[in-house]
Design a protein around this motif. Structure first.
Motif, PDB file in Angstrom:
ATOM      1  N   LEU A   1     -38.037  22.932 -17.757  1.00 33.13           N
ATOM      2  CA  LEU A   1     -36.966  23.880 -17.457  1.00 33.13           C
ATOM      3  C   LEU A   1     -37.536  24.982 -16.562  1.00 33.13           C
ATOM      4  CD1 LEU A   1     -34.085  23.880 -18.669  1.00 33.13           C
ATOM      5  CD2 LEU A   1     -34.939  25.298 -20.527  1.00 33.13           C
ATOM      6  N   GLY A   2     -36.850  25.302 -15.488  1.00 28.24           N
ATOM      7  CA  GLY A   2     -37.196  26.475 -14.701  1.00 28.24           C
ATOM      8  C   GLY A   2     -36.399  27.643 -15.258  1.00 28.24           C
TER       9      GLY A   2
ATOM     10  N   GLU B   1     -31.344  32.639 -16.125  1.00 23.05           N
ATOM     11  CA  GLU B   1     -30.808  31.585 -15.269  1.00 23.05           C
ATOM     12  C   GLU B   1     -31.745  30.394 -15.449  1.00 23.05           C
ATOM     13  OE1 GLU B   1     -27.516  31.675 -13.982  1.00 23.05           O
ATOM     14  OE2 GLU B   1     -28.158  33.473 -12.944  1.00 23.05           O
ATOM     15  N   LEU B   2     -31.168  29.218 -15.691  1.00 22.94           N
ATOM     16  CA  LEU B   2     -31.967  28.009 -15.890  1.00 22.94           C
ATOM     17  C   LEU B   2     -31.771  27.060 -14.707  1.00 22.94           C
ATOM     18  CD1 LEU B   2     -30.963  27.282 -19.624  1.00 22.94           C
ATOM     19  CD2 LEU B   2     -32.785  28.781 -18.774  1.00 22.94           C
ATOM     20  N   ALA B   3     -32.885  26.556 -14.175  1.00 20.93           N
ATOM     21  CA  ALA B   3     -32.831  25.577 -13.081  1.00 20.93           C
ATOM     22  C   ALA B   3     -33.343  24.247 -13.620  1.00 20.93           C
ATOM     23  CB  ALA B   3     -33.702  26.043 -11.919  1.00 20.93           C
ATOM     24  N   MET B   4     -32.541  23.211 -13.470  1.00 19.87           N
ATOM     25  CA  MET B   4     -32.932  21.894 -13.998  1.00 19.87           C
ATOM     26  C   MET B   4     -32.979  20.848 -12.889  1.00 19.87           C
ATOM     27  SD  MET B   4     -30.774  21.858 -17.587  1.00 19.87           S
ATOM     28  CE  MET B   4     -31.856  20.650 -18.379  1.00 19.87           C
ATOM     29  N   LEU B   5     -34.058  20.106 -12.856  1.00 18.63           N
ATOM     30  CA  LEU B   5     -34.196  19.012 -11.893  1.00 18.63           C
ATOM     31  C   LEU B   5     -33.312  17.842 -12.345  1.00 18.63           C
ATOM     32  CD1 LEU B   5     -38.083  19.177 -11.512  1.00 18.63           C
ATOM     33  CD2 LEU B   5     -36.367  20.059  -9.916  1.00 18.63           C
ATOM     34  N   PRO B   6     -33.078  16.883 -11.456  1.00 20.27           N
ATOM     35  CA  PRO B   6     -32.253  15.735 -11.846  1.00 20.27           C
ATOM     36  C   PRO B   6     -32.784  15.071 -13.124  1.00 20.27           C
ATOM     37  CG  PRO B   6     -32.609  15.717  -9.488  1.00 20.27           C
ATOM     38  CD  PRO B   6     -33.464  16.828 -10.033  1.00 20.27           C
ATOM     39  N   ARG B   7     -31.894  14.917 -14.088  1.00 14.49           N
ATOM     40  CA  ARG B   7     -32.191  14.232 -15.355  1.00 14.49           C
ATOM     41  C   ARG B   7     -33.270  14.920 -16.205  1.00 14.49           C
ATOM     42  NH1 ARG B   7     -28.189  11.477 -17.439  1.00 14.49           N
ATOM     43  NH2 ARG B   7     -26.974  10.535 -15.779  1.00 14.49           N
ATOM     44  N   GLN B   8     -33.628  16.118 -15.826  1.00 18.33           N
ATOM     45  CA  GLN B   8     -34.613  16.870 -16.630  1.00 18.33           C
ATOM     46  C   GLN B   8     -33.986  17.283 -17.971  1.00 18.33           C
ATOM     47  OE1 GLN B   8     -35.938  20.602 -14.898  1.00 18.33           O
ATOM     48  NE2 GLN B   8     -38.057  20.150 -15.420  1.00 18.33           N
ATOM     49  N   THR B   9     -34.807  17.282 -19.019  1.00 17.84           N
ATOM     50  CA  THR B   9     -34.308  17.547 -20.372  1.00 17.84           C
ATOM     51  C   THR B   9     -34.943  18.791 -20.980  1.00 17.84           C
ATOM     52  OG1 THR B   9     -33.995  15.187 -20.766  1.00 17.84           O
ATOM     53  CG2 THR B   9     -34.159  16.574 -22.717  1.00 17.84           C
ATOM     54  N   CYS B  10     -34.097  19.607 -21.607  1.00 19.35           N
ATOM     55  CA  CYS B  10     -34.596  20.673 -22.484  1.00 19.35           C
ATOM     56  C   CYS B  10     -34.568  20.070 -23.887  1.00 19.35           C
ATOM     57  CB  CYS B  10     -33.707  21.913 -22.405  1.00 19.35           C
ATOM     58  SG  CYS B  10     -34.222  23.180 -23.581  1.00 19.35           S
TER      59      CYS B  10
ATOM     60  N   ASN C   1     -40.360  27.266  -6.331  1.00 16.02           N
ATOM     61  CA  ASN C   1     -39.603  26.994  -5.108  1.00 16.02           C
ATOM     62  C   ASN C   1     -38.434  26.034  -5.376  1.00 16.02           C
ATOM     63  OD1 ASN C   1     -41.244  28.666  -3.635  1.00 16.02           O
ATOM     64  ND2 ASN C   1     -42.537  27.019  -2.824  1.00 16.02           N
ATOM     65  N   GLU C   2     -38.688  25.031  -6.204  1.00 17.39           N
ATOM     66  CA  GLU C   2     -37.614  24.091  -6.566  1.00 17.39           C
ATOM     67  C   GLU C   2     -36.478  24.830  -7.279  1.00 17.39           C
ATOM     68  OE1 GLU C   2     -40.372  20.102  -7.488  1.00 17.39           O
ATOM     69  OE2 GLU C   2     -39.726  21.410  -9.113  1.00 17.39           O
ATOM     70  N   ALA C   3     -36.853  25.727  -8.177  1.00 14.88           N
ATOM     71  CA  ALA C   3     -35.841  26.486  -8.926  1.00 14.88           C
ATOM     72  C   ALA C   3     -35.022  27.367  -7.983  1.00 14.88           C
ATOM     73  CB  ALA C   3     -36.507  27.329 -10.012  1.00 14.88           C
ATOM     74  N   VAL C   4     -35.714  28.033  -7.067  1.00 15.74           N
ATOM     75  CA  VAL C   4     -35.002  28.908  -6.129  1.00 15.74           C
ATOM     76  C   VAL C   4     -34.026  28.085  -5.273  1.00 15.74           C
ATOM     77  CG1 VAL C   4     -35.275  30.411  -4.116  1.00 15.74           C
ATOM     78  CG2 VAL C   4     -36.773  30.693  -6.095  1.00 15.74           C
TER      79      VAL C   4
END
Lengths: 184, 184
Positions: free
Chosen positions: B50-51, B65-74, B14-17
């Motif tokens: 990573l979403g 398609e990549l969805a990243m939360l604030p300050r999230q790191t791959c 849901n966050e990614a969407v």
């Protein structure tokens, strides 16, 4: 080969950017000037044409954004084998905005939603229909005949593929030349 | 390998969407359920995760398609050669929304804008910085070490590449396992 004036090209680039914006797609200033207005050598861009922004096209892969005006058609063609190592371009179309009617070999649609450009009907020979709306996509294997037309509002389509070699494409209509020249 | 409950996965999807929506990206209902919440086996998704929505991944090409939360790191990794015919994955990252800080080998940034996840600093060894904002993109050749982090609002990134074989990726941090198991 048809020619396009710089002024016409700019107009087509602006139209494409406006369509991209509707799809939420951000394009840089430099990219705006790289948008190609392909008229396939027929000189009737609004009928048979495509706004094309190539994001990347390396030896191995390619991504493009396509901007289509209302009812604009990308004419029937296929991507033939290039070499032993390259069986031809494989591509996935993903609709981002608007509607696209895509035609490939197979059972003919009873009532196709698209009509070939006037006077060019005989160069449209595949009629298996897929309707792509935002979020819908379709993957085409190499050497598959295909053509597509935007719905009445136009369309934006992302294309993900192997290397793009437009000059190798084979069009059903022998009048077509893929490369448009810009002058003036 | 860490495990993820179905409820947690749904939350991450849901966050990614929601992030995709901010970028104007339309995702079908079926695709929503295919979104992967990769935590790289560290069990701290919001920090290192990573979403991922895979649009297409054939023998020859891939788009995600990549969805990243604030300050999230791959986390830092590379895509090694797979065979004589496959020199490894080549990929292009295109920022669609938010900001991404991308690091590759080269001259170290004087003041890097990203910080490695706490406790994992030693597994981040490349520091040449590229800042990607919407419309910006960067192409990475195979076997190049890289890592990236979203800015303070998060980010949405399109990835165009050759075939993706995640299980072949080599991470600098030996604790990392690319495949997350979903249970419950």
């Amino acid at each position: 080969m048809t020619v396009l004036t710089k002024r016409e090209l700019k107009k087509r680039q602006n139209e494409a950017v406006a369509l991209f914006r509707r799809a939420g797609i951000v394009v840089t200033k430099a990219e705006r000037l790289q948008i190609e207005a392909a008229d396939f050598g027929l000189g009737q861009y609004e009928q048979t044409g495509l706004g094309v922004l190539v994001y990347v096209n390396t030896e191995r892969c390619c991504a493009k954004e396509l901007a289509m005006l209302p009812r604009q058609t990308c004419p029937e063609h296929r991507h033939p084998p290039i070499s032993r190592a390259n069986p031809g371009k494989e591509e996935t179309f993903r609709c981002r905005w608007g509607t696209v009617y895509l035609y490939v070999p197979g059972k003919k649609a009873a009532r196709p939603r698209a009509r070939p450009p006037k006077g060019c009907e005989k160069w449209y020979t595949v009629w298996h229909e897929t309707v792509l709306r935002p979020g819908d996509q379709y993957t085409l294997m190499p050497d598959t005949l295909h053509w597509f037309q935007a719905g009445h509002r136009g369309a934006v389509v992302s294309e993900f593929s192997t290397r793009s070699l437009d000059e190798k494409d084979i069009f059903t209509d022998p009048e077509i030349a893929r490369i448009t020249k810009v002058v003036g």
